[in-house]
Design a protein around this motif. Structure first.
Motif, PDB file in Angstrom:
ATOM      1  N   ILE A 210       0.843  -1.212   0.000  1.00 12.16           N
ATOM      2  CA  ILE A 210       0.000   0.000   0.000  1.00 12.16           C
ATOM      3  C   ILE A 210       0.871   1.251   0.000  1.00 12.16           C
ATOM      4  O   ILE A 210       0.645   2.197  -0.779  1.00 12.16           O
ATOM      5  CB  ILE A 210      -0.944  -0.018   1.212  1.00 12.16           C
ATOM      6  N   LEU A 211       1.895   1.267   0.851  1.00  7.15           N
ATOM      7  CA  LEU A 211       2.792   2.428   0.894  1.00  7.15           C
ATOM      8  C   LEU A 211       3.585   2.566  -0.398  1.00  7.15           C
ATOM      9  O   LEU A 211       3.856   3.681  -0.856  1.00  7.15           O
ATOM     10  CB  LEU A 211       3.745   2.291   2.085  1.00  7.15           C
ATOM     11  N   MET A 212       3.954   1.425  -0.991  1.00  3.32           N
ATOM     12  CA  MET A 212       4.708   1.471  -2.239  1.00  3.32           C
ATOM     13  C   MET A 212       3.874   2.092  -3.359  1.00  3.32           C
ATOM     14  O   MET A 212       4.369   2.891  -4.157  1.00  3.32           O
ATOM     15  CB  MET A 212       5.144   0.063  -2.627  1.00  3.32           C
ATOM     16  N   SER A 213       2.608   1.727  -3.413  1.00  2.00           N
ATOM     17  CA  SER A 213       1.729   2.312  -4.443  1.00  2.00           C
ATOM     18  C   SER A 213       1.463   3.786  -4.166  1.00  2.00           C
ATOM     19  O   SER A 213       1.343   4.585  -5.099  1.00  2.00           O
ATOM     20  CB  SER A 213       0.418   1.530  -4.495  1.00  2.00           C
ATOM     21  N   MET A 214       1.384   4.159  -2.885  1.00  2.00           N
ATOM     22  CA  MET A 214       1.177   5.572  -2.557  1.00  2.00           C
ATOM     23  C   MET A 214       2.400   6.405  -2.911  1.00  2.00           C
ATOM     24  O   MET A 214       2.271   7.532  -3.396  1.00  2.00           O
ATOM     25  CB  MET A 214       0.854   5.713  -1.068  1.00  2.00           C
ATOM     26  N   LEU A 215       3.593   5.871  -2.688  1.00  4.32           N
ATOM     27  CA  LEU A 215       4.819   6.600  -3.001  1.00  4.32           C
ATOM     28  C   LEU A 215       5.268   6.421  -4.441  1.00  4.32           C
ATOM     29  O   LEU A 215       6.254   7.063  -4.857  1.00  4.32           O
ATOM     30  CB  LEU A 215       5.938   6.140  -2.060  1.00  4.32           C
ATOM     31  N   GLN A 216       4.601   5.498  -5.188  1.00 16.17           N
ATOM     32  CA  GLN A 216       4.934   5.240  -6.590  1.00 16.17           C
ATOM     33  C   GLN A 216       6.374   4.759  -6.743  1.00 16.17           C
ATOM     34  O   GLN A 216       7.141   5.230  -7.587  1.00 16.17           O
ATOM     35  CB  GLN A 216       4.691   6.492  -7.446  1.00 16.17           C
ATOM     36  N   LYS A 219       8.049   0.601  -9.695  1.00 16.45           N
ATOM     37  CA  LYS A 219       9.011   0.336 -10.764  1.00 16.45           C
ATOM     38  C   LYS A 219      10.445   0.389 -10.258  1.00 16.45           C
ATOM     39  O   LYS A 219      11.306  -0.401 -10.690  1.00 16.45           O
ATOM     40  CB  LYS A 219       8.815   1.359 -11.892  1.00 16.45           C
ATOM     41  N   LEU A 220      10.713   1.308  -9.355  1.00 11.20           N
ATOM     42  CA  LEU A 220      12.079   1.427  -8.832  1.00 11.20           C
ATOM     43  C   LEU A 220      12.487   0.201  -8.029  1.00 11.20           C
ATOM     44  O   LEU A 220      13.591  -0.333  -8.189  1.00 11.20           O
ATOM     45  CB  LEU A 220      12.180   2.689  -7.972  1.00 11.20           C
ATOM     46  N   VAL A 221      11.598  -0.272  -7.175  1.00  4.85           N
ATOM     47  CA  VAL A 221      11.907  -1.432  -6.337  1.00  4.85           C
ATOM     48  C   VAL A 221      11.838  -2.721  -7.146  1.00  4.85           C
ATOM     49  O   VAL A 221      12.560  -3.683  -6.862  1.00  4.85           O
ATOM     50  CB  VAL A 221      10.945  -1.477  -5.133  1.00  4.85           C
TER      51      VAL A 221
END
Length: 874
Positions: A210-216, A219-221
């Motif tokens: 959820i946090l990854m999608s919020m911070l966008q 693709k980087l990770v």
């Protein structure tokens, strides 16, 4: 009764023992299937169902049972998951004990002031009246309980609870005691494992997504090959931040139980993340930095490292982490060695790992996050600078001065007459044991560092500062020590005044003791706590300095039985660990131009480390290459072996020089006597070494190849080729293994001989005893094992008219056949002895009562015959 044990009794006893063995085998099979099959597979299925979001793994389980690869992978993955959950559970329990015993941080232990002191004083009379009424009601209730439940109290035994806890042993829990109670334990393990997987893996992973999608950052990770790890860590960071906010809210709303529970959860997650940072991330950073700085040493590029990481990311990360851990370990060991030489207080900026009171977990519990981050960044700078100084700069200088010396050869060479495996075994079995057992490396390194410190201290006039073995002048003490003495004197005066005030006001304070809270009203929470990290740190430091200047001596407070107040977020014991400059300090003379001399000391230290690294990277490898080229010329050999050979040669030279230097004060006559005695001892050792380290390993290696390697690897239509060097190298390993097994086994002639040689020692080497009792029997047995099958196959069997093809087949099969015959005969003799023991056991069970055989005709017939013979003699 028959003279011998009846066959029926033997059969019954044999069947009874077979039934017992089968029962035990079935039970242990069930235990193994439950713990190594059901538990890991259920853990793997739970993990897959949660992270795949479907029940397909459970539906595929019946078909996967018939697939060995699928079920094996599930068992391995499940064992890893169960191990992780078990470690997590043990860590949580242990961390809770650390918080309970060592005390939590101040913001967790602090009790907010709900009501004023005056209100508490006003409620005292009413509370006293209520207490009297409650006491009367309590007496009546106790009398009624005594009438109704007195019999139960008499029958209750408190020891039963302790006995129940003592009965739960590892054997009972795992089912090794023969009971089936372990099935309940298996059920609980499966349930708790599912709970831990959901709480500590699935929930943080979902929160991280959820946090990854919020911070966008998807693709980087996603390009890092470790997206799941980063997502889980991000979830833990978000969960930690959420708990910190909830604790602040609970503190504002005075929810005590909820606030403390959230605080405990926050502390556990904080310690978990700090452990990952200290043990996982920091060694990994050190390993990658070592690899980057040593690229020119092996003629590699970053593109090659990137390709290797892409092909096997997990292996690459693990190897770099392992190299970083080794580097950190040896760095810490070097610091501990420096503490034994330098004056206490010189290394005040480094933690003393040898301190028995040092507890890093307590520091993780009490100190705020930014302190650990600051320490982590400082450690990265220090360790990275040392790598630059001792690896990158020397390699650059070597490339400039000796262009043909680099790169190091680290590729395995297949065209060498000596294989890499043989050299590796020789390195592990001969070189390293000699260096570790007889090298005295630590002592030599310590003496070298001490000599360098004495030389530099003499040149810079810093002997009092570095070594501390110079008398201290009272007029030339350092300012820090004077300040420390003034503070100590001031504390003693304050303590005396507090004792006087305590004697004057003790009666008044006894009356007020019950009304005092656990923490004083003016005792502010920790300014460095994680709860108030949003405040400005510079303003806090200024406020602390002003408070220290304007501080007055407080009035005496009576001693109460509650935990000590935390100081700066740490309890007194752990706070003392941070003040290493005061707890572990020795005064010194502060000479003129002291700061300038310290700068020169640091410069000399850097130059010494640089030159030492330059010599270690060149001299051993050059000597090893020269020595190895004597018998393997024009062949590229791994630099690990050349470096080991060079280090071993340098060690022999230094060892000989140190021995000669120790003999010089005794005179040339004593030196000649010593040389003569050592020459005789060397000749004896040479004879033993040639046989024990040359002949015996060669015979064992050749026999192993004839018995095992050739029948398994060489087809019947091909001729085996023997490499004697490899046979000898493998024989060295097998000789050590056989020697260790012999020393751990039962007593026989070889073990007796080895123990006697070990007791005599190297200086009292008895050559005749060794040759007679060990070398000759061992060599004769090995030669007989090698020659007897060959003589039978090519010397005796041709006399019976066997064809060439038959003789060729017999020669290839006779060595493993002879081994099988020997093993079969040994097993038959062993089973015969076991059957005799079983016979005695059946006889004792049937006829032995107490300590006397009864109703046994063989015994009665022998006694009657003895009595008849005695009467006839009389």
């Amino acid at each position: 009764m028959p003279a011998r044990l009846p066959v029926q009794d033997i059969a019954k006893g044999l069947l009874k023992n077979i039934a017992t063995a089968v029962k035990c085998w079935l039970h242990y099979t069930l235990v193994t299937f439950a713990w190594l099959g059901v538990v890991p597979v259920s853990a793997s299925c739970t993990y897959k169902c949660l992270f795949q979001g479907s029940i397909q793994p459970i539906l595929n389980l019946p078909s996967d049972i018939f697939s060995i690869e699928a079920i094996a992978s599930d068992i391995v993955q499940g064992c890893f998951i169960v191990g992780c959950t078990l470690c997590a559970f043990i860590s949580l329990v242990w961390l809770r004990e650390q918080v309970v015993n060592g005390g939590g941080p101040q913001w967790l232990e602090q009790q907010p002031d709900i009501g004023g002191q005056n209100q508490a004083n006003q409620q005292q009379p009413q509370q006293a009246a209520n207490n009297d009424d409650n006491a009367a009601e309590g007496v009546a209730a106790e009398g009624e309980a005594a009438e109704n439940g007195g019999a139960d109290d008499l029958n209750w035994n408190a020891l039963e609870w302790d006995r129940a806890a003592e009965e739960l042993t590892w054997e009972r829990m795992l089912g090794l005691d023969g009971s089936l109670i372990f099935l309940e334990h298996v059920f609980w393990v499966i349930s708790l494992n599912a709970l831990f997987v959901f709480m500590f893996a699935f929930f943080p992973y979902q929160l991280g997504q959820i946090l990854m999608s919020m911070l966008q950052w998807n693709k980087l990770v996603g390009t890092s090959r470790f997206d799941s790890v980063f997502t889980t860590i991000l979830g833990y960071l978000g969960l930690t931040t959420t708990l910190l906010i909830l604790h602040s809210v609970g503190r504002a709303l005075t929810f005590e139980r909820s606030r403390r529970f959230v605080g405990m959860c926050y502390i556990m997650l904080k310690v978990f993340l700090l452990v990952i940072l200290e043990i996982g991330v920091f060694p990994l950073v050190c390993g990658w930095w070592l690899d980057i700085c040593s690229l020119s040493l092996f003629n590699s590029t970053l593109h090659e490292r990137e390709e290797g990481f892409t092909s096997a990311p997990g292996t690459y990360m693990f190897l770099h982490w392992l190299v970083g851990m080794v580097y950190v370990f040896y760095f810490a060991s070097f610091v501990l060695l420096l503490r034994e030489i330098l004056r206490p207080g010189v290394l005040w900026f480094l933690r003393n790992l040898n301190d028995p009171d040092f507890n890093p977990i307590q520091e993780m519990i009490h100190l705020p996050i930014y302190n650990h981050v600051r320490r982590f960044l400082l450690s990265v700078v220090v360790f990275g600078s040392v790598v630059l100084l001792m690896l990158w700069l020397p390699v650059s200088l070597i490339k400039y001065l000796f262009p043909m010396f680099l790169p190091y050869h680290v590729q395995l060479s297949s065209d060498a007459p000596v294989s890499e495996l043989s050299l590796e075994l020789l390195l592990l079995q001969v070189v390293l044991p000699a260096l570790l057992e007889q090298g005295h490396t630590r002592l030599w390194l310590k003496n070298s560092i001490k000599g360098w410190c004495l030389a530099v201290a003499y040149c810079l006039d810093l002997r009092s500062y570095l070594i501390g073995d110079v008398a201290v002048n009272d007029g030339n003490l350092n300012e820090d020590h004077n300040a420390a003495q003034e503070n100590a004197a001031q504390e003693n005066d304050d303590q005396e005044e507090a004792e006087v005030d305590d004697d004057v006001n003790i009666h008044q304070e006894e009356d007020e003791e019950e009304d005092q809270p656990l923490l004083q009203d003016d005792y502010a929470p920790d300014e460095d706590s994680d709860v108030e990290m949003a405040e400005d740190l510079e303003d806090e430091d200024e406020a602390e300095e002003e408070d220290e200047v304007e501080e007055e001596v407080p009035e005496a407070v009576p001693v109460v039985n509650h935990p000590l107040h935390a100081v700066n977020g740490l309890h007194p014991v752990h706070q003392a660990l941070l003040n290493q400059g005061q707890t572990d300090f020795q005064p010194y003379n502060k000479t003129s131009y002291f700061t300038f001399k310290l700068v020169l000391l640091v410069i000399f230290m850097c130059i010494t480390l640089f030159l030492s690294s330059f010599m270690c990277l060149t001299i051993p490898v050059a000597i090893g290459r020269r020595v190895m080229s004597l018998y393997a010329d024009n062949i590229t050999i791994h630099e690990l072996y050349t470096a080991a050979c060079g280090v071993y040669t340098c060690w022999l030279i230094c060892r000989f020089m140190s021995l000669v230097a120790s003999w010089v004060p005794e005179g040339f006559g004593a030196i000649f006597t010593r040389i003569q005695s050592y020459a005789i001892l060397a000749l004896k050792s040479l004879v033993v070494a040639v046989v024990l380290l040359g002949v015996v390993p060669f015979l064992i290696g050749l026999l192993f190849e004839l018995v095992v390697v050739v029948p398994l690897r060489v087809p019947m239509d091909q001729t085996p080729v023997f490499f004697l060097w490899q046979d000898w190298a493998l024989g060295v390993l097998h000789t050590k293994i056989l020697g260790a097994v012999t020393m751990m086994g039962p007593n026989w002639w070889l073990k007796t001989a080895l123990e006697q040689i070990y007791q005599d020692g190297f200086r009292n080497l008895n050559l005749s005893y060794i040759v007679k009792n060990m070398l000759l029997p061992v060599v004769a047995t090995l030669l007989l094992s090698l020659t007897l099958p060959y003589v039978i196959a090519l010397g005796i069997l041709p006399l019976f008219g066997f064809s060439e093809d038959s003789l060729h087949t017999i020669v290839r099969k006779i060595y493993p056949t002879m081994l099988a015959v020997i093993v079969l005969v040994s097993v038959l003799f062993f089973q015969l002895r076991q059957f005799k023991k079983l016979y005695e056991h059946i006889k004792n069970d049937k006829y032995l009562v107490g300590q006397q055989l009864v109703n046994y005709e063989h015994k009665l017939m022998r006694e009657s015959a003895t009595q008849t013979l005695t009467q006839q003699t009389q």
